[in-house]
Design a protein around this motif. Structure first.
Motif, PDB file in Angstrom:
ATOM      1  N   ASN A 105       0.776  -1.230   0.000  1.00 28.35           N
ATOM      2  CA  ASN A 105       0.000   0.000   0.000  1.00 28.35           C
ATOM      3  C   ASN A 105       0.812   1.287   0.000  1.00 28.35           C
ATOM      4  OD1 ASN A 105      -2.893  -1.022   0.349  1.00 28.35           O
ATOM      5  ND2 ASN A 105      -1.777  -2.143   1.924  1.00 28.35           N
ATOM      6  N   SER A 106       2.079   1.226   0.337  1.00 23.83           N
ATOM      7  CA  SER A 106       2.864   2.454   0.441  1.00 23.83           C
ATOM      8  C   SER A 106       4.266   2.352  -0.153  1.00 23.83           C
ATOM      9  CB  SER A 106       2.975   2.876   1.910  1.00 23.83           C
ATOM     10  OG  SER A 106       1.724   3.236   2.420  1.00 23.83           O
ATOM     11  N   PRO A 107       4.419   1.791  -1.351  1.00 21.16           N
ATOM     12  CA  PRO A 107       5.771   1.693  -1.907  1.00 21.16           C
ATOM     13  C   PRO A 107       6.414   3.052  -2.176  1.00 21.16           C
ATOM     14  CG  PRO A 107       4.148   1.179  -3.581  1.00 21.16           C
ATOM     15  CD  PRO A 107       3.416   1.282  -2.275  1.00 21.16           C
ATOM     16  N   LYS A 108       5.593   4.089  -2.277  1.00 21.37           N
ATOM     17  CA  LYS A 108       6.116   5.443  -2.492  1.00 21.37           C
ATOM     18  C   LYS A 108       6.068   6.272  -1.212  1.00 21.37           C
ATOM     19  CE  LYS A 108       5.155   5.659  -7.385  1.00 21.37           C
ATOM     20  NZ  LYS A 108       5.647   6.634  -8.333  1.00 21.37           N
ATOM     21  N   GLY A 109       5.927   5.610  -0.082  1.00 19.15           N
ATOM     22  CA  GLY A 109       5.896   6.318   1.188  1.00 19.15           C
ATOM     23  C   GLY A 109       4.494   6.769   1.553  1.00 19.15           C
ATOM     24  N   CYS A 110       4.433   7.739   2.423  1.00 18.94           N
ATOM     25  CA  CYS A 110       3.181   8.215   3.004  1.00 18.94           C
ATOM     26  C   CYS A 110       2.465   9.182   2.058  1.00 18.94           C
ATOM     27  CB  CYS A 110       3.478   8.903   4.331  1.00 18.94           C
ATOM     28  SG  CYS A 110       2.050   9.630   5.125  1.00 18.94           S
ATOM     29  N   SER A 111       1.214   8.906   1.767  1.00 17.30           N
ATOM     30  CA  SER A 111       0.446   9.787   0.881  1.00 17.30           C
ATOM     31  C   SER A 111       0.285  11.180   1.478  1.00 17.30           C
ATOM     32  CB  SER A 111      -0.925   9.180   0.587  1.00 17.30           C
ATOM     33  OG  SER A 111      -1.630   8.939   1.791  1.00 17.30           O
ATOM     34  N   ALA A 112       0.137  11.271   2.793  1.00 16.34           N
ATOM     35  CA  ALA A 112      -0.022  12.579   3.439  1.00 16.34           C
ATOM     36  C   ALA A 112       1.268  13.393   3.345  1.00 16.34           C
ATOM     37  CB  ALA A 112      -0.447  12.405   4.894  1.00 16.34           C
ATOM     38  N   ILE A 113       2.397  12.763   3.625  1.00 14.26           N
ATOM     39  CA  ILE A 113       3.676  13.458   3.514  1.00 14.26           C
ATOM     40  C   ILE A 113       3.924  13.873   2.069  1.00 14.26           C
ATOM     41  CG2 ILE A 113       6.193  13.175   3.673  1.00 14.26           C
ATOM     42  CD1 ILE A 113       5.660  11.362   6.123  1.00 14.26           C
TER      43      ILE A 113
END
Length: 195
Positions: A105-113
């Motif tokens: 779900n987060s291979p590109k890191g945090c969606s909020a950040i």
């Protein structure tokens, strides 16, 4: 908790298609790289339908962040339910949930950040910044609550440290700096919490 979680309104089928398309595109390509034309086309709806359901691209970005956060919190709730008794293991369950969540779900890191990094003070700040801040304060508050329940000395300071570990790990996931950052963050957190 000082950062209440918003109640998500039910979505019409067209709004769900718009949100699903926008969520995938925003996360994969970035908020600025994706226009409403691209979202409308991917969702199979008109731009009018997109605006009728969400009002603006900024509101759609906030909905994307809120719905993604709701999915993460549901995943986290399962991990916390597996460790119902207060203690260090329950605090560490947050990291366990992040480990099982991040690959898929987060291979590109945090969606909020990522959203905070993309949105300047001039465009969308009034709607996106408060949502990003709410999510991060919610996590800090959750760590503080779990540390209080576990009788950790100075639960606020512990929560701040755990939040730094968590946020550093999720940024590292997105940057691919090294493998298994949440596993390392969990190890460090266990050392900090175990007398």
């Amino acid at each position: 908790m000082t950062a209440p979680v918003p109640q998500l309104a039910p979505l019409t089928p067209a709004a769900r298609r718009v949100l699903d398309a926008a969520s995938m595109l925003f996360y994969e390509r970035g908020i600025h790289a994706v226009g409403v034309d691209t979202i409308s086309e991917a969702a199979g709806v008109s731009k009018k339908t997109l605006y009728d359901r969400f009002g603006s691209k900024d509101a759609l970005v906030v909905a994307y962040l809120q719905h993604r956060d709701a999915r993460w919190r549901a995943h986290l709730d399962v991990a916390l339910a597996a460790v119902p008794e207060p203690g260090v293991a329950r605090v560490l369950a947050v990291f366990d949930a992040a480990i099982s969540w991040s690959d898929d779900n987060s291979p590109k890191g945090c969606s909020a950040i990522n959203a905070r990094a993309e949105v300047s003070d001039d465009d969308g700040a009034q709607s996106v910044f408060p949502e990003v801040t709410r999510q991060k304060v919610w996590l800090l508050d959750l760590f503080a609550e779990l540390c209080r329940e576990a009788d950790v000395a100075d639960p606020v300071a512990a929560a701040q440290t755990l939040t730094l570990l968590y946020e550093g790990a999720i940024v590292t996931v997105g940057m691919h700096t090294f493998a298994e950052p949440f596993e390392l963050a969990r190890t460090v957190a266990r050392r900090l919490l175990t007398p």
